[in-house]
Design a protein around this motif. Structure first.
Motif, PDB file in Angstrom:
ATOM      1  N   THR A 205      36.905  43.053  59.423  1.00  0.00           N
ATOM      2  CA  THR A 205      36.381  44.040  57.798  1.00  0.00           C
ATOM      3  C   THR A 205      37.134  45.425  58.289  1.00  0.00           C
TER       4      THR A 205
ATOM      5  N   SER B 192      46.023  52.038  43.225  1.00  0.00           N
ATOM      6  CA  SER B 192      46.210  50.763  44.557  1.00  0.00           C
ATOM      7  C   SER B 192      45.250  50.735  45.645  1.00  0.00           C
TER       8      SER B 192
ATOM      9  N   ASP C  57      42.125  49.385  44.557  1.00  0.00           N
ATOM     10  CA  ASP C  57      42.334  48.256  44.056  1.00  0.00           C
ATOM     11  C   ASP C  57      41.707  47.506  45.801  1.00  0.00           C
ATOM     12  N   ASN C  58      42.608  48.211  46.758  1.00  0.00           N
ATOM     13  CA  ASN C  58      42.348  47.542  48.251  1.00  0.00           C
ATOM     14  C   ASN C  58      41.582  48.071  48.748  1.00  0.00           C
TER      15      ASN C  58
ATOM     16  N   GLU D 235      39.237  44.996  47.916  1.00  0.00           N
ATOM     17  CA  GLU D 235      39.054  43.208  48.351  1.00  0.00           C
ATOM     18  C   GLU D 235      38.842  43.225  49.261  1.00  0.00           C
TER      19      GLU D 235
ATOM     20  N   GLN E 292      34.837  43.949  49.492  1.00  0.00           N
ATOM     21  CA  GLN E 292      33.952  43.383  48.317  1.00  0.00           C
ATOM     22  C   GLN E 292      32.647  44.024  48.514  1.00  0.00           C
TER      23      GLN E 292
ATOM     24  N   GLN F 282      34.602  43.401  36.889  1.00  0.00           N
ATOM     25  CA  GLN F 282      35.005  42.734  38.296  1.00  0.00           C
ATOM     26  C   GLN F 282      36.747  43.679  38.114  1.00  0.00           C
TER      27      GLN F 282
ATOM     28  N   ALA G 199      40.182  44.162  40.609  1.00  0.00           N
ATOM     29  CA  ALA G 199      40.513  44.022  42.435  1.00  0.00           C
ATOM     30  C   ALA G 199      40.108  42.292  42.359  1.00  0.00           C
ATOM     31  N   GLY G 200      39.910  41.555  41.069  1.00  0.00           N
ATOM     32  CA  GLY G 200      39.385  40.289  41.626  1.00  0.00           C
ATOM     33  C   GLY G 200      37.659  40.014  41.840  1.00  0.00           C
ATOM     34  N   HIS G 201      36.785  41.457  42.038  1.00  0.00           N
ATOM     35  CA  HIS G 201      36.264  41.306  42.479  1.00  0.00           C
ATOM     36  C   HIS G 201      35.438  41.778  42.057  1.00  0.00           C
TER      37      HIS G 201
END
Length: 217
Positions: free
Chosen positions: A7, A117, A120-121, A124, A127, A159, A161-163
């Motif tokens: 990470t 972006s 978002d990164n 990701e 988290q 939620q 960026a998928g988290h």
């Protein structure tokens, strides 16, 4: 290689790429970063002011002093502790410049889109369990914000960026706005800061007992 080290390496690369970004021609500075602080808490600002690019850190002037005073009073964390234990991001990472009235220019939609972006990164990679957007522009990246009175002092599940993560908004600590100094803003600010202090991602950070994957000074 441990998950913690992976990470950290991902975030190191991310911040190095972020600092090289030159996507927006109207911006008046290069990107500002608080460093590759691996944390499960993120503070999201709006955009740097004119002092932040010179001092090379976010919330480096008057508004920052107020923000860090809030954290010290309610969370027991001084500025050094906050900067070393929480990841700082922003809607836009460069100083937008001044508008014709002499105040800081609000980033326009294409600049916000260009910079999204990066956030978002970061979500990701980190988290996060808690995201703290500061100011209306930052809040609107996560939830609807027609009036601050409707969102300050509350916790939201979001939620991006998928988290999934919790969002606890704060008003902007700018001295130009009296909202957080008078009712009902003053009381709602206190409620929001108490929610942050009691959140499991924040409890113990002042003593360095929990929540951290790694720290960089």
């Amino acid at each position: 290689m441990s998950a913690e080290i992976r990470t950290q390496k991902k975030l190191d690369r991310h911040v190095a790429h972020l600092l090289q970004c030159r996507r927006c021609s109207r911006m008046k500075s290069t990107p500002v970063s608080g460093g590759a602080i691996v944390s499960d808490v993120m503070i999201i600002g709006q955009a740097p002011g004119p002092r932040e690019p010179v001092l090379e850190r976010p919330f480096a002037h008057t508004a920052g002093k107020t923000l860090f005073r809030w954290f010290e009073e309610f969370c027991g964390m001084n500025e050094a502790a906050v900067r070393s234990k929480i990841y700082f991001a922003a809607v836009c990472r460069c100083f937008p410049g001044k508008n014709s009235g002499g105040t800081d220019r609000v980033p326009v939609p294409d600049e916000i889109c260009n910079c999204s972006s990066w956030m978002d990164n970061e979500i990701e990679i980190l988290q996060p369990r808690l995201v703290i957007p500061v100011g209306r522009l930052a809040i609107m990246q996560f939830i609807e914000c027609v009036k601050l009175e409707k969102v300050i002092g509350r916790r939201f599940r979001v939620q991006r960026a998928g988290h999934p993560f919790d969002v606890i908004p704060l008003p902007h600590p700018s001295g130009a706005s009296p909202w957080h100094k008078i009712s009902p803003g003053k009381e709602l600010l206190g409620r929001a800061l108490r929610l942050i202090a009691r959140h499991s991602a924040v409890e113990g950070k002042a003593a360095g007992k929990s929540g951290m994957i790694a720290e960089i000074g």
